[in-house]
Design a protein around this motif. Structure first.
Motif, PDB file in Angstrom:
ATOM      1  N   CYS A   3       0.565  -1.442   0.045  1.00  0.00           N
ATOM      2  CA  CYS A   3      -0.013  -0.010   0.069  1.00  0.00           C
ATOM      3  C   CYS A   3       0.789   1.273  -0.368  1.00  0.00           C
ATOM      4  CB  CYS A   3      -1.134   0.220   1.553  1.00  0.00           C
ATOM      5  SG  CYS A   3      -2.191  -1.275   1.253  1.00  0.00           S
TER       6      CYS A   3
ATOM      7  N   ILE B 190      -0.301   5.309   5.003  1.00  0.00           N
ATOM      8  CA  ILE B 190      -2.057   4.026   4.330  1.00  0.00           C
ATOM      9  C   ILE B 190      -2.776   4.894   5.674  1.00  0.00           C
ATOM     10  CG2 ILE B 190      -0.620   2.804   5.764  1.00  0.00           C
ATOM     11  CD1 ILE B 190      -1.755   0.484   4.938  1.00  0.00           C
TER      12      ILE B 190
ATOM     13  N   THR C 108      -8.007   2.483   8.367  1.00  0.00           N
ATOM     14  CA  THR C 108      -8.740   1.628   7.091  1.00  0.00           C
ATOM     15  C   THR C 108      -8.044   0.606   6.258  1.00  0.00           C
ATOM     16  OG1 THR C 108     -10.546   3.349   7.370  1.00  0.00           O
ATOM     17  CG2 THR C 108     -10.740   1.620   5.516  1.00  0.00           C
ATOM     18  N   GLN C 109      -6.834   1.057   5.292  1.00  0.00           N
ATOM     19  CA  GLN C 109      -6.440   0.129   4.470  1.00  0.00           C
ATOM     20  C   GLN C 109      -5.568  -1.056   5.647  1.00  0.00           C
ATOM     21  OE1 GLN C 109      -4.106   3.107   2.734  1.00  0.00           O
ATOM     22  NE2 GLN C 109      -5.140   2.725   0.600  1.00  0.00           N
TER      23      GLN C 109
ATOM     24  N   CYS D  50      -5.436  -4.944   5.727  1.00  0.00           N
ATOM     25  CA  CYS D  50      -4.487  -5.484   5.608  1.00  0.00           C
ATOM     26  C   CYS D  50      -4.824  -6.921   6.516  1.00  0.00           C
ATOM     27  CB  CYS D  50      -3.115  -4.505   5.079  1.00  0.00           C
ATOM     28  SG  CYS D  50      -2.285  -3.576   4.097  1.00  0.00           S
TER      29      CYS D  50
ATOM     30  N   ASP E 180      -9.810  -4.047  -2.645  1.00  0.00           N
ATOM     31  CA  ASP E 180     -10.330  -2.901  -2.049  1.00  0.00           C
ATOM     32  C   ASP E 180      -8.964  -1.634  -1.265  1.00  0.00           C
ATOM     33  OD1 ASP E 180     -13.444  -3.140  -1.792  1.00  0.00           O
ATOM     34  OD2 ASP E 180     -13.136  -3.971   0.412  1.00  0.00           O
ATOM     35  N   ILE E 181      -8.009  -2.713  -1.956  1.00  0.00           N
ATOM     36  CA  ILE E 181      -6.687  -1.570  -0.942  1.00  0.00           C
ATOM     37  C   ILE E 181      -6.410  -1.320  -2.326  1.00  0.00           C
ATOM     38  CG2 ILE E 181      -7.023  -2.396   1.264  1.00  0.00           C
ATOM     39  CD1 ILE E 181      -4.432  -4.235   0.603  1.00  0.00           C
TER      40      ILE E 181
END
Length: 160
Positions: free
Chosen positions: A61, A65, A68-69, A73, A121-122
């Motif tokens: 990422c 980051i 939420t990310q 993860c 999503d990421i």
């Protein structure tokens, strides 16, 4: 007339908190990264697999980051560890000449699909979609041809 209830003050006084919320005093050790799991020491095979996958996803990422990310993860790491153990169970059954139960295959499939959705999503691209933007040329020759035809990167006419 309503009867008043009187609450007795406690004899124990708390010291005033003079720190800031950013000093980590109010945060969870799991959320701030000091612990991986709240009730485990983190040395189990499952925890090591999950943690290493989570760190790989965080590295993917990038430097900046969001929280939420980072949570996504973490979920990806947990699913990866569980998927590896599921694969090991299926392989052990196959090695013995047995058929894995349908429920195990359904669970594996569900975990794998959820992991894929979280990866999307990421920001991980779909497999085979190395060039998600259709406006950009796929190789150097098509880029040179598009520039020679006078088209800019987004399809507009290039300034001469």
């Amino acid at each position: 007339m309503a009867k008043r209830i009187r609450i007795q003050p406690t004899s124990k006084k708390l010291a005033p908190y003079r720190g800031s919320s950013a000093d980590g005093r109010h945060g969870s050790r799991v959320i701030n990264g000091k612990d991986f799991l709240p009730n485990e020491d983190g040395r189990s095979r499952w925890a090591r697999l999950a943690r290493s996958t989570m760190h790989a996803m965080v590295a993917h990422c990038g430097v900046c980051i969001s929280a939420t990310q980072r949570m996504i993860c973490r979920r990806i790491g947990a699913l990866e560890a569980e998927l590896i153990f599921q694969e090991d169970r299926i392989a052990a059954l196959r090695r013995k000449g047995k058929e894995p139960p349908t429920s195990a295959l359904a669970t594996y499939s569900s975990f794998a699909a959820q992991q894929r959705r979280l990866m999307l999503d990421i920001g991980l691209e779909k497999a085979g979609d190395a060039n998600p933007s259709h406006d950009e040329p796929s190789d150097l020759a098509s880029y040179i041809n598009s520039r020679a035809n006078g088209h800019a990167r987004n399809g507009a006419r290039a300034k001469q």
